[in-house]
Design a protein around this motif. Sequence first.
Motif, PDB file in Angstrom:
ATOM      1  N   TYR A   1      -2.529 -13.090  15.373  1.00  0.00           N
ATOM      2  CA  TYR A   1      -1.914 -12.329  14.251  1.00  0.00           C
ATOM      3  C   TYR A   1      -0.595 -13.430  13.812  1.00  0.00           C
ATOM      4  O   TYR A   1       0.101 -14.218  12.880  1.00  0.00           O
ATOM      5  CB  TYR A   1      -1.453 -10.912  14.052  1.00  0.00           C
ATOM      6  CG  TYR A   1      -0.415 -10.108  12.448  1.00  0.00           C
ATOM      7  CD1 TYR A   1      -1.395  -9.918  11.978  1.00  0.00           C
ATOM      8  CD2 TYR A   1       1.229 -10.752  12.553  1.00  0.00           C
ATOM      9  CE1 TYR A   1      -0.841  -9.817   9.998  1.00  0.00           C
ATOM     10  CE2 TYR A   1       0.967 -10.544  11.232  1.00  0.00           C
ATOM     11  CZ  TYR A   1       0.875 -10.207   9.874  1.00  0.00           C
ATOM     12  OH  TYR A   1       1.184  -9.345   8.985  1.00  0.00           O
TER      13      TYR A   1
ATOM     14  N   THR B   1       3.943 -14.328   6.163  1.00  0.00           N
ATOM     15  CA  THR B   1       4.391 -12.786   5.598  1.00  0.00           C
ATOM     16  C   THR B   1       6.003 -13.254   5.683  1.00  0.00           C
ATOM     17  O   THR B   1       6.993 -12.676   4.875  1.00  0.00           O
ATOM     18  CB  THR B   1       3.608 -12.119   6.550  1.00  0.00           C
ATOM     19  OG1 THR B   1       3.736 -12.062   7.635  1.00  0.00           O
ATOM     20  CG2 THR B   1       2.262 -11.367   6.126  1.00  0.00           C
TER      21      THR B   1
ATOM     22  N   GLY C   1       5.175  -0.190   7.906  1.00  0.00           N
ATOM     23  CA  GLY C   1       4.214  -0.528   7.647  1.00  0.00           C
ATOM     24  C   GLY C   1       4.254  -2.538   9.023  1.00  0.00           C
ATOM     25  O   GLY C   1       4.670  -3.675   8.482  1.00  0.00           O
TER      26      GLY C   1
ATOM     27  N   GLY D   1       4.471  -4.395  11.622  1.00  0.00           N
ATOM     28  CA  GLY D   1       3.816  -5.293  12.521  1.00  0.00           C
ATOM     29  C   GLY D   1       4.255  -5.270  13.072  1.00  0.00           C
ATOM     30  O   GLY D   1       5.103  -5.280  14.212  1.00  0.00           O
TER      31      GLY D   1
ATOM     32  N   THR E   1       7.950  -8.095  10.973  1.00  0.00           N
ATOM     33  CA  THR E   1       8.089  -9.447  10.723  1.00  0.00           C
ATOM     34  C   THR E   1       9.563  -9.053   9.970  1.00  0.00           C
ATOM     35  O   THR E   1      10.623 -10.330   9.021  1.00  0.00           O
ATOM     36  CB  THR E   1       7.452  -9.990   9.696  1.00  0.00           C
ATOM     37  OG1 THR E   1       6.068  -9.563  10.610  1.00  0.00           O
ATOM     38  CG2 THR E   1       7.383 -10.922   8.522  1.00  0.00           C
TER      39      THR E   1
ATOM     40  N   ASP F   1       5.522   2.435  11.805  1.00  0.00           N
ATOM     41  CA  ASP F   1       3.559   1.437  12.403  1.00  0.00           C
ATOM     42  C   ASP F   1       3.076   2.426  12.651  1.00  0.00           C
ATOM     43  O   ASP F   1       3.501   3.073  13.665  1.00  0.00           O
ATOM     44  CB  ASP F   1       3.576  -0.097  12.695  1.00  0.00           C
ATOM     45  CG  ASP F   1       2.066  -0.782  12.187  1.00  0.00           C
ATOM     46  OD1 ASP F   1       2.586  -1.592  11.078  1.00  0.00           O
ATOM     47  OD2 ASP F   1       1.841  -0.551  12.263  1.00  0.00           O
ATOM     48  N   SER F   2       2.086   2.909  11.792  1.00  0.00           N
ATOM     49  CA  SER F   2       0.752   3.408  12.688  1.00  0.00           C
ATOM     50  C   SER F   2      -0.541   2.661  14.232  1.00  0.00           C
ATOM     51  O   SER F   2      -0.844   3.185  14.774  1.00  0.00           O
ATOM     52  CB  SER F   2      -0.186   4.175  11.903  1.00  0.00           C
ATOM     53  OG  SER F   2      -0.577   2.572  11.235  1.00  0.00           O
TER      54      SER F   2
ATOM     55  N   PHE G   1       1.131  -3.510  17.751  1.00  0.00           N
ATOM     56  CA  PHE G   1       1.923  -4.293  17.331  1.00  0.00           C
ATOM     57  C   PHE G   1       2.931  -3.409  17.291  1.00  0.00           C
ATOM     58  O   PHE G   1       4.532  -4.873  17.270  1.00  0.00           O
ATOM     59  CB  PHE G   1       1.776  -3.229  15.965  1.00  0.00           C
ATOM     60  CG  PHE G   1       1.206  -4.897  14.589  1.00  0.00           C
ATOM     61  CD1 PHE G   1       1.721  -6.265  14.543  1.00  0.00           C
ATOM     62  CD2 PHE G   1      -0.287  -4.144  13.794  1.00  0.00           C
ATOM     63  CE1 PHE G   1       0.317  -7.134  13.766  1.00  0.00           C
ATOM     64  CE2 PHE G   1      -0.996  -5.037  12.567  1.00  0.00           C
ATOM     65  CZ  PHE G   1      -0.858  -6.841  12.795  1.00  0.00           C
TER      66      PHE G   1
ATOM     67  N   ASP H   1       1.734   7.598  10.394  1.00  0.00           N
ATOM     68  CA  ASP H   1       1.020   6.902  10.111  1.00  0.00           C
ATOM     69  C   ASP H   1       1.362   7.629   8.338  1.00  0.00           C
ATOM     70  O   ASP H   1       2.588   8.986   8.117  1.00  0.00           O
ATOM     71  CB  ASP H   1      -0.030   8.331  10.403  1.00  0.00           C
ATOM     72  CG  ASP H   1      -1.366   7.693   8.974  1.00  0.00           C
ATOM     73  OD1 ASP H   1      -0.709   7.017   8.275  1.00  0.00           O
ATOM     74  OD2 ASP H   1      -2.388   8.285   9.857  1.00  0.00           O
ATOM     75  N   LEU H   2       1.539   6.237   7.585  1.00  0.00           N
ATOM     76  CA  LEU H   2       1.965   6.636   6.179  1.00  0.00           C
ATOM     77  C   LEU H   2       1.915   8.020   5.322  1.00  0.00           C
ATOM     78  O   LEU H   2       1.763   8.492   4.745  1.00  0.00           O
ATOM     79  CB  LEU H   2       2.156   5.332   5.267  1.00  0.00           C
ATOM     80  CG  LEU H   2       3.442   5.090   6.171  1.00  0.00           C
ATOM     81  CD1 LEU H   2       3.083   3.244   4.809  1.00  0.00           C
ATOM     82  CD2 LEU H   2       4.497   5.062   5.309  1.00  0.00           C
TER      83      LEU H   2
ATOM     84  N   GLY I   1       6.700  -4.676   3.701  1.00  0.00           N
ATOM     85  CA  GLY I   1       5.934  -6.230   3.700  1.00  0.00           C
ATOM     86  C   GLY I   1       3.932  -5.981   4.080  1.00  0.00           C
ATOM     87  O   GLY I   1       3.556  -5.406   5.217  1.00  0.00           O
ATOM     88  N   PHE I   2       3.641  -6.790   3.160  1.00  0.00           N
ATOM     89  CA  PHE I   2       1.504  -6.764   2.898  1.00  0.00           C
ATOM     90  C   PHE I   2       0.812  -5.647   3.418  1.00  0.00           C
ATOM     91  O   PHE I   2       0.215  -5.731   4.376  1.00  0.00           O
ATOM     92  CB  PHE I   2       2.216  -8.108   3.828  1.00  0.00           C
ATOM     93  CG  PHE I   2       2.015  -9.257   3.422  1.00  0.00           C
ATOM     94  CD1 PHE I   2       0.608  -9.959   2.665  1.00  0.00           C
ATOM     95  CD2 PHE I   2       3.437  -9.829   3.391  1.00  0.00           C
ATOM     96  CE1 PHE I   2       1.841 -11.055   1.804  1.00  0.00           C
ATOM     97  CE2 PHE I   2       3.832 -10.357   2.537  1.00  0.00           C
ATOM     98  CZ  PHE I   2       2.818 -11.357   1.543  1.00  0.00           C
TER      99      PHE I   2
ATOM    100  N   GLU J   1      -3.414  -1.588   2.877  1.00  0.00           N
ATOM    101  CA  GLU J   1      -3.796  -1.189   4.153  1.00  0.00           C
ATOM    102  C   GLU J   1      -3.556   0.340   3.479  1.00  0.00           C
ATOM    103  O   GLU J   1      -4.648   1.791   4.497  1.00  0.00           O
ATOM    104  CB  GLU J   1      -3.239  -1.042   5.178  1.00  0.00           C
ATOM    105  CG  GLU J   1      -3.628  -2.465   5.028  1.00  0.00           C
ATOM    106  CD  GLU J   1      -3.355  -3.553   6.822  1.00  0.00           C
ATOM    107  OE1 GLU J   1      -2.709  -2.538   7.488  1.00  0.00           O
ATOM    108  OE2 GLU J   1      -3.543  -4.160   7.137  1.00  0.00           O
TER     109      GLU J   1
HETATM  110  C1  LIG Z   1      -1.190  -6.848   7.256  1.00  0.00           C
HETATM  111  S1  LIG Z   1       0.581  -6.059   7.910  1.00  0.00           S
HETATM  112  C2  LIG Z   1       1.695  -6.399   7.678  1.00  0.00           C
HETATM  113  C3  LIG Z   1       2.493  -6.872   8.669  1.00  0.00           C
HETATM  114  C4  LIG Z   1       3.903  -6.940   8.731  1.00  0.00           C
HETATM  115  N1  LIG Z   1       4.623  -5.688   7.700  1.00  0.00           N
HETATM  116  C5  LIG Z   1       4.376  -8.205   8.365  1.00  0.00           C
HETATM  117  O1  LIG Z   1       3.907  -8.479   6.591  1.00  0.00           O
HETATM  118  O2  LIG Z   1       3.749  -9.353   9.015  1.00  0.00           O
HETATM  119  C6  LIG Z   1       0.224  -4.365   7.579  1.00  0.00           C
HETATM  120  C7  LIG Z   1       0.607  -3.708   8.822  1.00  0.00           C
HETATM  121  O3  LIG Z   1       0.369  -1.665   7.533  1.00  0.00           O
HETATM  122  C8  LIG Z   1       0.138  -1.107   9.014  1.00  0.00           C
HETATM  123  N2  LIG Z   1      -0.368   0.209   8.430  1.00  0.00           N
HETATM  124  C9  LIG Z   1      -1.238   0.525   8.304  1.00  0.00           C
HETATM  125  N3  LIG Z   1      -2.265   1.689   7.464  1.00  0.00           N
HETATM  126  C10 LIG Z   1      -0.334   2.317   7.870  1.00  0.00           C
HETATM  127  C11 LIG Z   1      -0.219   3.887   7.979  1.00  0.00           C
HETATM  128  N4  LIG Z   1      -0.805   4.623   7.014  1.00  0.00           N
HETATM  129  N5  LIG Z   1       0.818   4.098   8.218  1.00  0.00           N
HETATM  130  C12 LIG Z   1       2.215   3.206   9.085  1.00  0.00           C
HETATM  131  N6  LIG Z   1       1.482   1.742   9.001  1.00  0.00           N
HETATM  132  C13 LIG Z   1       0.382   1.108   8.361  1.00  0.00           C
HETATM  133  C14 LIG Z   1      -0.640  -2.111   9.907  1.00  0.00           C
HETATM  134  O4  LIG Z   1      -0.889  -0.619  11.149  1.00  0.00           O
HETATM  135  C15 LIG Z   1      -0.182  -3.042  10.120  1.00  0.00           C
HETATM  136  O5  LIG Z   1       0.785  -3.450  10.698  1.00  0.00           O
END
Ligand SMILES: C[S@@+](CC[C@H](N)C(=O)[O-])C[C@H]1O[C@@H](n2cnc3c(N)ncnc32)[C@H](O)[C@@H]1O
Length: 332
Positions: A55, A63, A90, A92, A95, A114-115, A119, A144-145, A161-162, A166
């Motif tokens: 990643y 990102t 979230g 990650g 970032t 983050d979950s 990461f 977990d959100l 961010g991004f 999910e």
């Molecule tokens: C595509 S990554 C983006 C990471 C970072 N924000 C970036 O822009 O590089 C999406 C992130 O959302 C987190 N995520 C997904 N579902 C989640 C949830 N229900 N609760 C918390 N985090 C979550 C994932 O674990 C991941 O780290």
Amino acid sequence: MPNDLPDALRSRAESLLEGVSRKDLAQRSAQLSDHYRAGGASRAVVSSKADVTAYLVSRLPATFAAVAAVFDEVRRRSEAFAPRSVLDVGAGPGTASWAAVEAWPEIETLSMMDSNREFLDIAAELASGSAHAALSNSTRILGDLTHPDTQLPAADLVIVGFALAELPEQQVAAIVSALWNRCGGVLVLVEPGTPAGFARIRSARAALIEAGATVLAPCPHAAACPIEAPDWCHFVQRLARSRDHMIAKSATVPFEDEKFSYVAVGRDALPASAIDARILAPPKVTKAELRFKLCTAEGIAEKTIPRRDRQAYARLRKARWGESLPTKGKPD
Ligand SMILES: C[S@@+](CC[C@H](N)C(=O)[O-])C[C@H]1O[C@@H](n2cnc3c(N)ncnc32)[C@H](O)[C@@H]1O
């Protein structure tokens, strides 16, 4: 290029690649990119340190560049906004947290939520290499959100961010509203610049306006979004590609263009400058005229500046996709 990774983050990320098989890295990076491009969630492809390392090669620079571009715009819209605390949702590898301290060095506290433990472990490792106290002392929240009992700290700046992509679609509006309740200043949502990413931003924007938020960017108004399918509102940020990224993507050019959609909203009390229009596409430049596709309070509009209108032509000749365009003033 503007919004490339800060040196400390790049060198820390590179040190995590030491001793890693380039073949394995390239395979994992390509798999990650394809998976995200198809709208997939991290949990299906990020379950080990090796996956997070991939990643860092394939997604982190892009990102970061997109979020940094959005923060630049927030700073332009509200010079008075000076966040002391940040909640990176979230997160990650952290970032957006890195982009936040670049934009607002006065930040004092940072929480990355983050979950995914993999990461967050790498986020901690990267942050420990920062000279910025908010990053090196930042905290990680594993949660977990989608769970209603997840506790999040309040912050001046809340950034997602991004990550909306999910979440279960039917929960996004409620989660965004809950995040708005934790936000004392500005809430920023950034998603891939695809029709699906834009659709999520558009419905989150509507929910936030309903909750009393003031739109800072990109929209020059708080009316219903005037974009009609198959069109979608998105912007682009160019960034340099690392050697590993070029190998992973079999790329022939040393840069890539990251497309993103976003919305930034603020509390009413925040002093912000108003704008008249946002440039929604690359301006068309001919010998005779400049032509802009704009979002305005009156809807989507085309604005043509004939070359004979010398002053306006000279003033707007360098205006770019994504910039705001006052009707009479200079682009900023
Ligand atoms: C595509 S990554 C983006 C990471 C970072 N924000 C970036 O822009 O590089 C999406 C992130 O959302 C987190 N995520 C997904 N579902 C989640 C949830 N229900 N609760 C918390 N985090 C979550 C994932 O674990 C991941 O780290």
